[in-house]
Motif scaffolding. Sequence first.
Motif, PDB file in Angstrom:
ATOM      1  N   VAL A 200     -11.091  26.547  32.037  1.00  0.00           N
ATOM      2  CA  VAL A 200     -11.513  24.673  31.749  1.00  0.00           C
ATOM      3  C   VAL A 200     -11.734  24.430  30.230  1.00  0.00           C
ATOM      4  N   LEU A 201     -11.426  25.556  29.702  1.00  0.00           N
ATOM      5  CA  LEU A 201     -11.411  24.922  27.551  1.00  0.00           C
ATOM      6  C   LEU A 201     -10.338  24.485  27.169  1.00  0.00           C
ATOM      7  N   VAL A 202      -9.151  25.347  27.941  1.00  0.00           N
ATOM      8  CA  VAL A 202      -7.782  25.077  26.940  1.00  0.00           C
ATOM      9  C   VAL A 202      -7.583  23.564  27.669  1.00  0.00           C
ATOM     10  N   PHE A 203      -7.899  23.162  29.467  1.00  0.00           N
ATOM     11  CA  PHE A 203      -7.619  21.806  29.789  1.00  0.00           C
ATOM     12  C   PHE A 203      -8.155  21.078  29.566  1.00  0.00           C
ATOM     13  N   ALA A 204      -9.523  21.131  28.335  1.00  0.00           N
ATOM     14  CA  ALA A 204     -10.044  20.248  27.178  1.00  0.00           C
ATOM     15  C   ALA A 204      -9.727  20.159  26.581  1.00  0.00           C
ATOM     16  N   LEU A 205      -9.341  21.398  25.397  1.00  0.00           N
ATOM     17  CA  LEU A 205      -8.804  21.333  24.527  1.00  0.00           C
ATOM     18  C   LEU A 205      -7.479  20.503  24.905  1.00  0.00           C
ATOM     19  N   GLU A 206      -6.626  20.488  25.719  1.00  0.00           N
ATOM     20  CA  GLU A 206      -5.583  19.778  25.717  1.00  0.00           C
ATOM     21  C   GLU A 206      -5.448  18.187  26.130  1.00  0.00           C
ATOM     22  N   ILE A 207      -6.871  17.850  26.767  1.00  0.00           N
ATOM     23  CA  ILE A 207      -7.558  16.649  26.912  1.00  0.00           C
ATOM     24  C   ILE A 207      -7.554  16.042  25.624  1.00  0.00           C
ATOM     25  N   THR A 208      -8.460  16.965  24.636  1.00  0.00           N
ATOM     26  CA  THR A 208      -8.611  16.110  23.509  1.00  0.00           C
ATOM     27  C   THR A 208      -7.548  15.725  22.344  1.00  0.00           C
ATOM     28  N   LEU A 209      -6.793  16.818  22.756  1.00  0.00           N
ATOM     29  CA  LEU A 209      -5.479  16.454  21.803  1.00  0.00           C
ATOM     30  C   LEU A 209      -4.798  15.114  22.226  1.00  0.00           C
ATOM     31  N   PHE A 210      -4.603  14.915  23.116  1.00  0.00           N
ATOM     32  CA  PHE A 210      -3.881  13.535  23.899  1.00  0.00           C
ATOM     33  C   PHE A 210      -4.871  12.197  23.965  1.00  0.00           C
ATOM     34  N   VAL A 211      -6.048  12.528  23.739  1.00  0.00           N
ATOM     35  CA  VAL A 211      -7.160  11.295  23.211  1.00  0.00           C
ATOM     36  C   VAL A 211      -6.714  10.876  21.393  1.00  0.00           C
ATOM     37  N   LEU A 212      -7.106  12.687  20.745  1.00  0.00           N
ATOM     38  CA  LEU A 212      -6.692  11.938  19.732  1.00  0.00           C
ATOM     39  C   LEU A 212      -5.239  11.268  18.879  1.00  0.00           C
ATOM     40  N   LEU A 213      -4.367  11.587  19.990  1.00  0.00           N
ATOM     41  CA  LEU A 213      -3.062  10.585  20.249  1.00  0.00           C
ATOM     42  C   LEU A 213      -3.098   9.009  20.439  1.00  0.00           C
ATOM     43  N   GLY A 214      -4.105   9.377  21.251  1.00  0.00           N
ATOM     44  CA  GLY A 214      -3.795   8.024  21.705  1.00  0.00           C
ATOM     45  C   GLY A 214      -4.629   7.257  21.296  1.00  0.00           C
ATOM     46  N   LEU A 215      -5.441   7.415  20.322  1.00  0.00           N
ATOM     47  CA  LEU A 215      -6.632   6.914  18.947  1.00  0.00           C
ATOM     48  C   LEU A 215      -5.499   6.659  17.965  1.00  0.00           C
ATOM     49  N   GLU A 216      -5.113   7.303  17.612  1.00  0.00           N
ATOM     50  CA  GLU A 216      -3.864   7.555  16.417  1.00  0.00           C
ATOM     51  C   GLU A 216      -2.902   6.397  16.421  1.00  0.00           C
ATOM     52  N   LEU A 217      -2.144   6.864  17.445  1.00  0.00           N
ATOM     53  CA  LEU A 217      -0.924   5.808  17.874  1.00  0.00           C
ATOM     54  C   LEU A 217      -0.706   4.574  17.360  1.00  0.00           C
ATOM     55  N   PRO A 218      -2.083   3.572  18.035  1.00  0.00           N
ATOM     56  CA  PRO A 218      -1.692   2.582  17.537  1.00  0.00           C
ATOM     57  C   PRO A 218      -1.253   2.090  15.771  1.00  0.00           C
ATOM     58  N   ASP A 219      -2.303   2.521  15.688  1.00  0.00           N
ATOM     59  CA  ASP A 219      -2.210   2.768  13.775  1.00  0.00           C
ATOM     60  C   ASP A 219      -0.865   3.261  13.208  1.00  0.00           C
ATOM     61  N   ILE A 220      -0.332   4.217  14.504  1.00  0.00           N
ATOM     62  CA  ILE A 220       1.326   4.575  13.864  1.00  0.00           C
ATOM     63  C   ILE A 220       2.351   3.995  13.966  1.00  0.00           C
ATOM     64  N   VAL A 221       2.366   3.090  14.699  1.00  0.00           N
ATOM     65  CA  VAL A 221       2.958   1.699  15.595  1.00  0.00           C
ATOM     66  C   VAL A 221       2.467   0.921  14.363  1.00  0.00           C
ATOM     67  N   ASP A 222       1.887   0.672  13.767  1.00  0.00           N
ATOM     68  CA  ASP A 222       1.127  -0.633  12.931  1.00  0.00           C
ATOM     69  C   ASP A 222       2.009  -0.239  11.872  1.00  0.00           C
ATOM     70  N   THR A 223       1.990   1.164  10.923  1.00  0.00           N
ATOM     71  CA  THR A 223       2.380   1.212   9.885  1.00  0.00           C
ATOM     72  C   THR A 223       3.798   0.783  10.149  1.00  0.00           C
ATOM     73  N   LEU A 224       4.568   1.826  11.191  1.00  0.00           N
ATOM     74  CA  LEU A 224       5.889   1.748  11.620  1.00  0.00           C
ATOM     75  C   LEU A 224       6.344   0.265  11.191  1.00  0.00           C
ATOM     76  N   ASN A 225       5.442  -0.299  11.277  1.00  0.00           N
ATOM     77  CA  ASN A 225       6.335  -2.229  12.049  1.00  0.00           C
ATOM     78  C   ASN A 225       6.158  -2.193  10.340  1.00  0.00           C
ATOM     79  N   GLU A 226       5.125  -1.855   9.528  1.00  0.00           N
ATOM     80  CA  GLU A 226       4.883  -2.588   7.996  1.00  0.00           C
ATOM     81  C   GLU A 226       5.401  -2.317   7.072  1.00  0.00           C
ATOM     82  N   THR A 227       6.255  -0.407   7.336  1.00  0.00           N
ATOM     83  CA  THR A 227       7.620  -0.219   6.117  1.00  0.00           C
ATOM     84  C   THR A 227       8.683   0.417   6.698  1.00  0.00           C
ATOM     85  N   SER A 228       8.969  -0.732   8.171  1.00  0.00           N
ATOM     86  CA  SER A 228      10.711  -0.695   8.274  1.00  0.00           C
ATOM     87  C   SER A 228      10.757  -1.697   8.809  1.00  0.00           C
TER      88      SER A 228
END
Length: 317
Positions: free
Chosen positions: A194-222
């Motif tokens: 259960v703990l490992v499953f929760a940690l893996e979910i957390t990682l993908f949630v963090l990615l989901g939160l960060e990905l829009p900013d990453i895409v915006d940065t890529l669009n701005e710099t290249s």
Amino acid sequence: ELRAVMRPLALLSIGLVFVAAAAVAAVAHALVPGMSWAEAAILGAVLAPTDAVAATSIFRRLGAPERVRLLVEGESMINDGTALVLYRIAVGVATGSAFSLGDAALEFVGVAAGGIAVGIAIGVLSDLVVRRQTDAALSIVLSVLTAYGAYLGAEELHVSGILAAVVAGLYGGYRSHRSLDADIRLSAIAFWRVLVFALEITLFVLLGLELPDIVDTLNETSSGVAELLVPVAAIAATSIGIRLAFVFAIGSDAGETAGQRFAVGWSGMRGAVSLAAALAVPLSVNGRPQIIFLAFALILITLVGQGLSLPFIVRAL
């Protein structure tokens, strides 16, 4: 189980990590605009470790040969340490440290050996404590403290926390039938799943939160995400192709038949470790947005493409 496949396991979890990381770094440096060798090396180290969760669950469900399961599961447990020691060195170079091949090799050996030593010490100490009490909840808490204590203790000593955690876990698992009764072991296994499953979910949630900013940065710099589509395809083909070629080069150690070897080679999905390493790249690294996006893309391609096709391949072979 690990002793039974030690030779091919060492080749896959150490040799293949070096080869895969170098190949991905070369392709990324050549195709990703503006990516330095140090940043490409970080990407190579990020994408080198495999995630066996999906593969081993498929192998168990379909009754794949035990040796195939052992190789894939054992490799994913050990290659994290190898890849993240490389990652640590590459991040140091990207953030300003001078690079010397000799110094890097010595650092790799020292960091790895130190992590293993800390893991053994923490594992022995934990076992001495655990065997002297019978409370199930306390035993499980001690298993958590062992894992994180090994990691944090090793990091404080500037050696590999990942290898320390792996070795402490291996020692604890090897001793668990003497230190813990069956009920506590079953409870601990359920808790950790259960703990490992929760940690893996957390990682993908963090990615989901960060990905829009990453895409915006890529669009701005290249020119944006579009310019990374060719590198994504090339890196995916390189990662999958290098793994298959390496596994077949090992020969019968990686499987008694060509079908078994192909199943091992096709089980190189990337997952939580690659994602965590990508998210942990320091903000001062200029190529961080490209590294995170490329890591996400390869995780998606391998988990969906290889993961969904693996059951059909196992049945066919």
